[in-house]
Design a protein around this motif. Structure first.
Motif, PDB file in Angstrom:
ATOM      1  N   VAL A   1       0.837  -1.209   0.000  1.00 30.69           N
ATOM      2  CA  VAL A   1       0.000   0.000   0.000  1.00 30.69           C
ATOM      3  C   VAL A   1       0.866   1.251   0.000  1.00 30.69           C
ATOM      4  N   GLY A   2       0.456   2.237  -0.803  1.00 33.71           N
ATOM      5  CA  GLY A   2       1.076   3.554  -0.779  1.00 33.71           C
ATOM      6  C   GLY A   2       2.541   3.526  -1.129  1.00 33.71           C
ATOM      7  N   GLU A   3       3.310   4.367  -0.463  1.00 33.50           N
ATOM      8  CA  GLU A   3       4.722   4.508  -0.791  1.00 33.50           C
ATOM      9  C   GLU A   3       5.536   3.267  -0.440  1.00 33.50           C
ATOM     10  N   ARG A   4       4.972   2.373   0.355  1.00 34.06           N
ATOM     11  CA  ARG A   4       5.677   1.136   0.688  1.00 34.06           C
ATOM     12  C   ARG A   4       5.356  -0.006  -0.279  1.00 34.06           C
ATOM     13  N   SER A   5       4.534   0.269  -1.277  1.00 36.08           N
ATOM     14  CA  SER A   5       4.164  -0.770  -2.240  1.00 36.08           C
ATOM     15  C   SER A   5       5.401  -1.367  -2.885  1.00 36.08           C
ATOM     16  N   GLY A   6       5.435  -2.677  -2.971  1.00 26.22           N
ATOM     17  CA  GLY A   6       6.550  -3.367  -3.608  1.00 26.22           C
ATOM     18  C   GLY A   6       7.697  -3.698  -2.684  1.00 26.22           C
ATOM     19  N   ALA A   7       7.703  -3.184  -1.450  1.00 25.56           N
ATOM     20  CA  ALA A   7       8.828  -3.421  -0.536  1.00 25.56           C
ATOM     21  C   ALA A   7       8.942  -4.898  -0.184  1.00 25.56           C
ATOM     22  N   ALA A   8      10.189  -5.351  -0.028  1.00 29.76           N
ATOM     23  CA  ALA A   8      10.464  -6.740   0.309  1.00 29.76           C
ATOM     24  C   ALA A   8       9.953  -7.072   1.706  1.00 29.76           C
ATOM     25  N   GLY A   9       9.748  -8.350   1.971  1.00 34.88           N
ATOM     26  CA  GLY A   9       9.254  -8.761   3.276  1.00 34.88           C
ATOM     27  C   GLY A   9       9.653 -10.184   3.606  1.00 34.88           C
ATOM     28  N   SER A  10       8.915 -10.793   4.521  1.00 34.79           N
ATOM     29  CA  SER A  10       9.183 -12.177   4.893  1.00 34.79           C
ATOM     30  C   SER A  10       7.936 -12.771   5.515  1.00 34.79           C
ATOM     31  N   MET A  11       7.979 -14.099   5.743  1.00 38.18           N
ATOM     32  CA  MET A  11       6.862 -14.761   6.406  1.00 38.18           C
ATOM     33  C   MET A  11       7.376 -15.888   7.272  1.00 38.18           C
ATOM     34  N   ILE A  12       6.570 -16.241   8.261  1.00 40.20           N
ATOM     35  CA  ILE A  12       6.829 -17.405   9.099  1.00 40.20           C
ATOM     36  C   ILE A  12       5.499 -18.087   9.374  1.00 40.20           C
ATOM     37  N   VAL A  13       5.498 -19.410   9.294  1.00 36.06           N
ATOM     38  CA  VAL A  13       4.333 -20.209   9.655  1.00 36.06           C
ATOM     39  C   VAL A  13       4.825 -21.329  10.558  1.00 36.06           C
ATOM     40  N   ASP A  14       4.228 -21.444  11.738  1.00 35.65           N
ATOM     41  CA  ASP A  14       4.571 -22.501  12.676  1.00 35.65           C
ATOM     42  C   ASP A  14       3.324 -23.297  13.023  1.00 35.65           C
TER      43      ASP A  14
ATOM     44  N   THR B   1       7.322  -0.687  -6.683  1.00 37.30           N
ATOM     45  CA  THR B   1       8.140   0.305  -5.982  1.00 37.30           C
ATOM     46  C   THR B   1       8.306   1.561  -6.822  1.00 37.30           C
ATOM     47  N   ALA B   2       8.590   1.392  -8.118  1.00 38.14           N
ATOM     48  CA  ALA B   2       8.758   2.539  -9.020  1.00 38.14           C
ATOM     49  C   ALA B   2       7.455   3.303  -9.189  1.00 38.14           C
ATOM     50  N   ALA B   3       6.354   2.581  -9.341  1.00 40.23           N
ATOM     51  CA  ALA B   3       5.060   3.240  -9.506  1.00 40.23           C
ATOM     52  C   ALA B   3       4.706   4.067  -8.281  1.00 40.23           C
ATOM     53  N   ALA B   4       5.001   3.542  -7.091  1.00 35.60           N
ATOM     54  CA  ALA B   4       4.741   4.290  -5.863  1.00 35.60           C
ATOM     55  C   ALA B   4       5.624   5.526  -5.792  1.00 35.60           C
ATOM     56  N   ARG B   5       6.885   5.382  -6.226  1.00 37.12           N
ATOM     57  CA  ARG B   5       7.821   6.496  -6.184  1.00 37.12           C
ATOM     58  C   ARG B   5       7.356   7.646  -7.088  1.00 37.12           C
TER      59      ARG B   5
ATOM     60  N   GLN C   1      -3.130   4.005  -6.330  1.00 36.40           N
ATOM     61  CA  GLN C   1      -3.009   2.633  -5.835  1.00 36.40           C
ATOM     62  C   GLN C   1      -3.497   1.628  -6.864  1.00 36.40           C
ATOM     63  N   GLU C   2      -4.534   2.001  -7.612  1.00 33.25           N
ATOM     64  CA  GLU C   2      -5.029   1.105  -8.651  1.00 33.25           C
ATOM     65  C   GLU C   2      -3.967   0.854  -9.717  1.00 33.25           C
ATOM     66  N   GLU C   3      -3.250   1.908 -10.103  1.00 31.90           N
ATOM     67  CA  GLU C   3      -2.175   1.749 -11.089  1.00 31.90           C
ATOM     68  C   GLU C   3      -1.009   0.944 -10.516  1.00 31.90           C
ATOM     69  N   ILE C   4      -0.693   1.175  -9.245  1.00 32.38           N
ATOM     70  CA  ILE C   4       0.379   0.415  -8.607  1.00 32.38           C
ATOM     71  C   ILE C   4       0.029  -1.069  -8.579  1.00 32.38           C
ATOM     72  N   ASP C   5      -1.215  -1.373  -8.197  1.00 30.05           N
ATOM     73  CA  ASP C   5      -1.638  -2.764  -8.087  1.00 30.05           C
ATOM     74  C   ASP C   5      -1.617  -3.469  -9.436  1.00 30.05           C
ATOM     75  N   ALA C   6      -1.813  -2.723 -10.502  1.00 28.13           N
ATOM     76  CA  ALA C   6      -1.856  -3.318 -11.838  1.00 28.13           C
ATOM     77  C   ALA C   6      -0.473  -3.635 -12.389  1.00 28.13           C
ATOM     78  N   ARG C   7       0.554  -3.106 -11.763  1.00 27.43           N
ATOM     79  CA  ARG C   7       1.923  -3.301 -12.255  1.00 27.43           C
ATOM     80  C   ARG C   7       2.641  -4.368 -11.443  1.00 27.43           C
ATOM     81  N   THR C   8       3.483  -5.116 -12.115  1.00 29.51           N
ATOM     82  CA  THR C   8       4.325  -6.096 -11.409  1.00 29.51           C
ATOM     83  C   THR C   8       5.547  -6.427 -12.239  1.00 29.51           C
ATOM     84  N   ALA C   9       6.660  -6.648 -11.564  1.00 31.17           N
ATOM     85  CA  ALA C   9       7.886  -7.063 -12.232  1.00 31.17           C
ATOM     86  C   ALA C   9       8.123  -8.559 -12.058  1.00 31.17           C
ATOM     87  N   LEU C  10       7.247  -9.215 -11.299  1.00 33.81           N
ATOM     88  CA  LEU C  10       7.451 -10.626 -10.970  1.00 33.81           C
ATOM     89  C   LEU C  10       6.435 -11.503 -11.686  1.00 33.81           C
TER      90      LEU C  10
END
Length: 256
Positions: A175-188, A209-213, A218-227
């Protein structure tokens, strides 16, 4: 490319620190075990010796996660990780680094650790559960290197299944300016005797990340992906489906 790799790895540093911390509970957790024997009073069963004898990459394969991430190559592994190593001092695991190219040719790396934490007592399992879950939250939410917060948790839920208790966390920028930022997950997922865990780092989506920059909506950001895969779909699949496959594989192996 080196700078890009360092950026992707930065989201995994806290998780790596969490993995290294897992050895601490061996000093304080749970009570003593009779030389690693099979059982103790109260119905607890010590499966440490049994779990330590497995090739964990056969029991918990990484390939389904690699395939779900639309990747074909491992930058490293998969490698069996025995108990007592720096990666997970109290776990036996399978780890690897999946190579993920994006649409502009930049390569990202996603670390995957699939592990079993056998306890030497029920209290020891309690101790390891707290260390994994609470430690992940502290290192990935309260002190996030990408400035993500609890609002960026895309998964934070208890899970129903054949286990005694299970919980999943996943954080990444959506969401917002943090869109595209890397993260992690854990499931136990745990029983009285052991914990089954999936830990993943989630790569940056550079297009978002570029779209947010550039201040796009947000709709345009969500529509874009590099992956080639949807990061939110991936973490939900691990939490809702693959952890069940992992738990059933471990349970079956213990009972065999």
């Amino acid at each position: 490319m080196f700078k890009q790799r360092m950026k992707v790895f930065s989201a995994g540093l806290a998780g790596t620190a969490l993995v290294l911390l897992s050895g601490c509970s061996a000093l304080t957790g749970g009570g003593d075990s009779d030389n690693g024997g099979d059982s103790s009073e109260g119905g607890f069963t010590d499966v440490t010796e049994q779990v330590s004898s497995w090739d964990m990459c056969e029991v918990l394969p990484l390939d389904p996660i690699r395939d779900k991430a639309a990747a074909t190559t491992y930058a490293e592994g998969p490698n069996h990780v025995p108990m007592g190593t720096a990666f997970n001092a109290e776990a036996v695991g399978c780890r690897g680094e999946i190579e993920i190219p994006d649409t502009d040719g930049t390569t990202h790396w996603m670390q995957v650790h699939l592990s079993v934490f056998p306890g030497n007592s029920a209290e020891h399992v309690d101790d390891m559960w707290s260390m994994r879950q609470d430690g992940w939250y502290r290192d990935n939410v309260e002190t996030n290197v990408e400035d993500l917060t609890a609002d960026d948790l895309v998964v934070d839920k208890d899970l129903d299944g054949a286990w005694d208790q299970a919980h999943a966390y996943a954080i990444l920028g959506t969401v917002g300016e943090r869109s595209g930022a890397a993260g992690s997950m854990i499931v136990d997922a745990r029983t009285e005797n052991y914990i089954v865990e999936a830990y993943l780092t989630i790569p940056t989506d550079a297009e978002k990340t570029a779209a947010a920059r550039y201040g796009l909506s947000q709709e345009e950001i969500d529509a874009r992906t590099a992956l080639a895969f949807d990061r939110t779909e991936l973490v939900n699949w691990v939490a809702d489906e693959y952890i069940t496959t992992m738990f059933e594989a471990v349970s079956s192996q213990i009972e065999s």
